[in-house]
Design a protein around this motif. Structure first.
Motif, PDB file in Angstrom:
ATOM      1  N   SER A 130       0.836  -1.202   0.000  1.00 45.06           N
ATOM      2  CA  SER A 130       0.000   0.000   0.000  1.00 45.06           C
ATOM      3  C   SER A 130       0.870   1.252   0.000  1.00 45.06           C
ATOM      4  N   LEU A 131       1.888   1.262   0.859  1.00 50.94           N
ATOM      5  CA  LEU A 131       2.802   2.398   0.917  1.00 50.94           C
ATOM      6  C   LEU A 131       3.582   2.540  -0.382  1.00 50.94           C
ATOM      7  N   PHE A 132       3.950   1.416  -0.973  1.00 45.83           N
ATOM      8  CA  PHE A 132       4.705   1.445  -2.222  1.00 45.83           C
ATOM      9  C   PHE A 132       3.873   2.086  -3.328  1.00 45.83           C
ATOM     10  N   GLN A 133       2.587   1.765  -3.391  1.00 45.35           N
ATOM     11  CA  GLN A 133       1.729   2.359  -4.409  1.00 45.35           C
ATOM     12  C   GLN A 133       1.585   3.863  -4.209  1.00 45.35           C
ATOM     13  N   SER A 146      12.490  -1.673   1.197  1.00 46.22           N
ATOM     14  CA  SER A 146      11.555  -0.657   0.721  1.00 46.22           C
ATOM     15  C   SER A 146      12.270   0.425  -0.078  1.00 46.22           C
ATOM     16  N   GLN A 147      13.366   0.929   0.456  1.00 45.38           N
ATOM     17  CA  GLN A 147      14.094   2.003  -0.216  1.00 45.38           C
ATOM     18  C   GLN A 147      14.691   1.541  -1.539  1.00 45.38           C
ATOM     19  N   PHE A 170       7.170  -9.092  -4.114  1.00 46.35           N
ATOM     20  CA  PHE A 170       6.207  -8.217  -3.457  1.00 46.35           C
ATOM     21  C   PHE A 170       5.647  -7.113  -4.349  1.00 46.35           C
ATOM     22  N   LEU A 171       5.948  -7.164  -5.648  1.00 45.52           N
ATOM     23  CA  LEU A 171       5.445  -6.144  -6.561  1.00 45.52           C
ATOM     24  C   LEU A 171       4.236  -6.671  -7.334  1.00 45.52           C
ATOM     25  N   ASP A 172       3.304  -5.791  -7.636  1.00 48.52           N
ATOM     26  CA  ASP A 172       2.113  -6.188  -8.367  1.00 48.52           C
ATOM     27  C   ASP A 172       2.428  -6.360  -9.856  1.00 48.52           C
ATOM     28  N   LYS A 173       1.461  -6.869 -10.593  1.00 45.72           N
ATOM     29  CA  LYS A 173       1.653  -7.195 -12.003  1.00 45.72           C
ATOM     30  C   LYS A 173       2.036  -5.976 -12.833  1.00 45.72           C
TER      31      LYS A 173
END
Length: 229
Positions: free
Chosen positions: A43-46, A112-113, A158-161
């Motif tokens: 969520s934070l990544f998006q 994350s970074q 952990f990344l979306d498509k």
């Protein structure tokens, strides 16, 4: 937007990149399941990805090539510094892409970074390719750490498509994977000149073979693919 306001926006985004909030702070609890931590991270990544796009658009809207160069240089210096520090942390922890989500906060921050700054630089590479390629050519260590970051992101679980597709485009533009047969970046002035028949790169006029020009028109251009990524 003038250069001062643009700089303020970019500094804010860089600050966000270096202040990843641990999930325990977000939820106010000390222990979370792995699945919950991953969801919070995603969520934070998006949110960061939205900021990436806004920053790239802001720099593009400057319309002044010199100002664009200065802004990209400022952002890139900080991003690659963070990437290098994150790489050290991950290696010291023995963490490699493909492993489970880390439990240690320091390693989570580095993960994350790494993903955030790689995506941020990817956004600039795709939308301001001429400036970024020149920077990477002049700063070989940056290209090395960028290559590592792109590989790390490719192998991450952990990344979306859509982000995975985005990273694949970045890897092609960066030249670390073979380009798709019809790949072209419409934001590159150099590529556009070649496609339109301005230059072949060897001082000779372009070939008159019409089929080759048609291939570029049908190719997976970023202007069509990149809108939802």
């Amino acid at each position: 937007m003038d250069l001062g306001n643009c700089l303020s926006l970019i500094i804010f985004i860089i600050f966000c990149h270096n202040c990843y909030t641990d999930d325990s702070q977000v939820q106010g609890q000390h222990e979370k399941s792995v699945s919950t931590r991953v969801k919070i991270f995603q969520s934070l990544f998006q949110q960061r990805r939205t900021e990436h796009k806004a920053a790239a658009e802001t720099i593009m809207n400057l319309r002044d090539f010199i100002k664009q160069q200065k802004m990209v240089d400022i952002v890139a210096r900080k991003a690659f510094e963070v990437l290098e520090q994150s790489q050290v942390t991950l290696r010291e922890a023995g963490y490699i892409p493909g492993m489970d989500f880390p439990e240690e906060e320091k390693v989570r921050d580095a993960l994350s970074q790494t993903l955030e700054n790689t995506a941020f630089m990817g956004e600039l590479l795709l939308h301001l390719p001429d400036i970024m390629h020149d920077l990477l050519q002049d700063n070989k260590p940056w290209k090395l750490i960028f290559t590592w970051g792109a590989f790390f992101a490719t192998q991450s679980k952990f990344l979306d498509k859509n982000t995975n597709k985005f990273i694949h485009l970045v890897s092609q533009e960066l030249g670390i994977v073979e380009k798709d047969a019809l790949y072209t970046n419409p934001y590159s002035k150099r590529t556009t000149q070649q496609i339109q028949g301005g230059s072949t790169g060897n001082g000779l006029p372009p070939s008159n073979k019409g089929k080759k020009k048609k291939k570029f028109k049908k190719g997976p251009q970023l202007s069509r693919q990149f809108g939802d990524l």
